[in-house]
Design a protein around this motif. Sequence first.
Motif, PDB file in Angstrom:
ATOM      1  N   LEU A 107       9.249  -3.873   5.868  1.00  0.00           N
ATOM      2  CA  LEU A 107       7.946  -4.505   5.683  1.00  0.00           C
ATOM      3  C   LEU A 107       8.074  -6.022   5.617  1.00  0.00           C
ATOM      4  CD1 LEU A 107       6.467  -2.095   2.998  1.00  0.00           C
ATOM      5  CD2 LEU A 107       6.123  -2.035   5.468  1.00  0.00           C
ATOM      6  N   PRO A 108       7.125  -6.754   6.206  1.00  0.00           N
ATOM      7  CA  PRO A 108       7.206  -8.220   6.221  1.00  0.00           C
ATOM      8  C   PRO A 108       6.916  -8.832   4.856  1.00  0.00           C
ATOM      9  CG  PRO A 108       5.140  -7.502   7.190  1.00  0.00           C
ATOM     10  CD  PRO A 108       5.943  -6.248   6.944  1.00  0.00           C
ATOM     11  N   LYS A 109       7.632  -9.902   4.529  1.00  0.00           N
ATOM     12  CA  LYS A 109       7.364 -10.651   3.301  1.00  0.00           C
ATOM     13  C   LYS A 109       6.102 -11.494   3.433  1.00  0.00           C
ATOM     14  CE  LYS A 109      10.816 -13.027   1.753  1.00  0.00           C
ATOM     15  NZ  LYS A 109      12.016 -13.873   1.725  1.00  0.00           N
ATOM     16  N   THR A 110       5.659 -11.694   4.670  1.00  0.00           N
ATOM     17  CA  THR A 110       4.529 -12.594   4.913  1.00  0.00           C
ATOM     18  C   THR A 110       3.188 -12.017   4.464  1.00  0.00           C
ATOM     19  OG1 THR A 110       4.280 -11.697   7.142  1.00  0.00           O
ATOM     20  CG2 THR A 110       5.662 -13.671   6.886  1.00  0.00           C
ATOM     21  N   SER A 111       3.093 -10.696   4.341  1.00  0.00           N
ATOM     22  CA  SER A 111       1.812 -10.065   4.010  1.00  0.00           C
ATOM     23  C   SER A 111       1.496 -10.175   2.522  1.00  0.00           C
ATOM     24  CB  SER A 111       1.816  -8.596   4.419  1.00  0.00           C
ATOM     25  OG  SER A 111       1.816  -8.457   5.817  1.00  0.00           O
ATOM     26  N   GLY A 112       0.227 -10.197   2.206  1.00  0.00           N
ATOM     27  CA  GLY A 112      -0.207 -10.254   0.823  1.00  0.00           C
ATOM     28  C   GLY A 112      -1.702 -10.040   0.726  1.00  0.00           C
ATOM     29  N   THR A 145      -6.649  -8.195   2.760  1.00  0.00           N
ATOM     30  CA  THR A 145      -5.284  -8.381   3.235  1.00  0.00           C
ATOM     31  C   THR A 145      -5.204  -9.641   4.096  1.00  0.00           C
ATOM     32  OG1 THR A 145      -4.850  -5.994   3.238  1.00  0.00           O
ATOM     33  CG2 THR A 145      -3.417  -7.346   4.602  1.00  0.00           C
ATOM     34  N   ALA A 146      -4.045 -10.304   4.100  1.00  0.00           N
ATOM     35  CA  ALA A 146      -3.838 -11.491   4.927  1.00  0.00           C
ATOM     36  C   ALA A 146      -2.345 -11.661   5.175  1.00  0.00           C
ATOM     37  CB  ALA A 146      -4.417 -12.737   4.254  1.00  0.00           C
ATOM     38  N   VAL A 180      -1.906 -14.380  -2.338  1.00  0.00           N
ATOM     39  CA  VAL A 180      -0.741 -13.988  -3.132  1.00  0.00           C
ATOM     40  C   VAL A 180       0.134 -13.061  -2.295  1.00  0.00           C
ATOM     41  CG1 VAL A 180       0.091 -13.015  -5.291  1.00  0.00           C
ATOM     42  CG2 VAL A 180      -2.147 -14.128  -5.219  1.00  0.00           C
ATOM     43  N   PRO A 181       1.195 -13.582  -1.655  1.00  0.00           N
ATOM     44  CA  PRO A 181       2.081 -12.710  -0.872  1.00  0.00           C
ATOM     45  C   PRO A 181       2.849 -11.770  -1.788  1.00  0.00           C
ATOM     46  CG  PRO A 181       3.007 -14.922  -1.045  1.00  0.00           C
ATOM     47  CD  PRO A 181       1.622 -14.997  -1.622  1.00  0.00           C
ATOM     48  N   GLY A 182       2.976 -10.523  -1.362  1.00  0.00           N
ATOM     49  CA  GLY A 182       3.748  -9.543  -2.123  1.00  0.00           C
ATOM     50  C   GLY A 182       3.141  -9.168  -3.452  1.00  0.00           C
ATOM     51  N   TYR A 183       1.840  -9.371  -3.621  1.00  0.00           N
ATOM     52  CA  TYR A 183       1.194  -9.078  -4.909  1.00  0.00           C
ATOM     53  C   TYR A 183       1.357  -7.615  -5.300  1.00  0.00           C
ATOM     54  CZ  TYR A 183      -2.351  -8.217  -8.420  1.00  0.00           C
ATOM     55  OH  TYR A 183      -3.004  -7.830  -9.566  1.00  0.00           O
ATOM     56  N   TYR A 184       1.622  -7.385  -6.611  1.00  0.00           N
ATOM     57  CA  TYR A 184       1.690  -6.013  -7.114  1.00  0.00           C
ATOM     58  C   TYR A 184       1.348  -6.003  -8.606  1.00  0.00           C
ATOM     59  CZ  TYR A 184       3.350  -1.362  -8.367  1.00  0.00           C
ATOM     60  OH  TYR A 184       3.420  -0.067  -8.846  1.00  0.00           O
ATOM     61  N   GLN A 185       0.204  -5.455  -8.955  1.00  0.00           N
ATOM     62  CA  GLN A 185      -0.224  -5.243 -10.331  1.00  0.00           C
ATOM     63  C   GLN A 185      -0.016  -6.477 -11.220  1.00  0.00           C
ATOM     64  OE1 GLN A 185       1.825  -1.554 -11.422  1.00  0.00           O
ATOM     65  NE2 GLN A 185       0.013  -0.383 -10.841  1.00  0.00           N
TER      66      GLN A 185
END
Length: 414
Positions: A107-112, A145-146, A180-185
């Motif tokens: 998975l790409p790090k660029t997504s968030g 998503t972006a 926020v790239p890689g956002y999680y909770q």
Amino acid sequence: MKRTLAFGGIVATAGLLAAGLAAPAQAAGDVVGTPLANTGLAAYEITNFWLAENAANLIAATPYDVETKVVAKHISTGGPAADSKPGVVPAIGDEKKSTSKSKNVNLPKTSGKVFFSDGYEYVEVTNKYGWKYKVKKAKNPHWCTATSIQSAYKNLVATAGSCVYDTVGNKATMENWVFVPGYYQGKTPWGIYVGKQAFTHYDFDVYEDGDRDYAFVTVYNGVKGLHDGSGVYGGWKEVSAEVFFKFPKAWRDINFLCHRWDGKFYVWAFEDAGRLGDNVGGQGLAYNQKVGKPVFVFGYPSGSHPDGNYAYSGKTLKWSYGKTFAASASAIKAEELIGVKSSFTGEGALGSSWLVGYKNTRRLGYLNGVTIGVSDTDSNNRYDTSVSPYFDGELYGVYSAAKNLWSGSIAVPY
């Protein structure tokens, strides 16, 4: 408050928020540029808005509502046509062509996720030192998503136009816009990036043309919380009286982001996380490409299928894969869309990146679409198709207007 989009035989409705910015949009030819946070102080305030109280507003956000309903079988007529020669912009770090391949999908790090809200209200809180101050609580916080994309200053984000521009409230843009790239909770592993200026096509901004439902947003340097062991994002930093009194009097009166204690002056400060592209990279861009190429779609789908099956939580990045095909949406003047088979549900997937030539080892490819709607084309009550504007030379013109703008740091605005 919803907007209805008809994709051929598909009807999709997207909930939109009112924004209300004082700064007007500026048009240059077919490109509209609109300020999101046009000063460092405004961006600093937005950062605290999302990160205050252990990122309570981020955690409270819900997926931007896209409800899709099939009224007839999807029919593709006409289709995209290149308006100039095909072109590509290489991804950050991938300027030299790579031919490496992998069977696994990394998975790409660029997504968030991009977050925005429908205003705010002040709430008084007390920190561990007993200091009382006020923070802003978000009204109706949402996310899309972006993805990070290549640019001169490594500070550019690409998403759907309807994740940036308020086409119902007619108040230019969404409020408090951040990526926020890689956002999680509530976690922001590479920092939070406040939008500085948004760019879209004139036809989307004025006519809500579905063929131009895309946007590019320049962002300030990311910020991270100061690490004091408490887990709190940000921290009080002692400053001179000169710096303290540069903050707005209203903030000082309610102890918002600045505070006087025992004859000393403090402001709420963050750590500069650096430029977006330096931290997560940035996808390339491909335009005027032939329809029928295989693409990976990366996004944060959430919500249920029409039959009630809750397939995605929206908490983690997901992917789908397929070949593009021609699509149309005459009811919204969208005659040059592309589609791809995908089981993504609509909520949260708006703005998902479509990457051609994706390299698993480098996690990079070329952005060639963004999701603006989903559909159940075989009438089995399960979404099976995503649609995007066709990326042509006019999209490249919007990208070109956004790619060379500097933004800067906002960790402490003075």
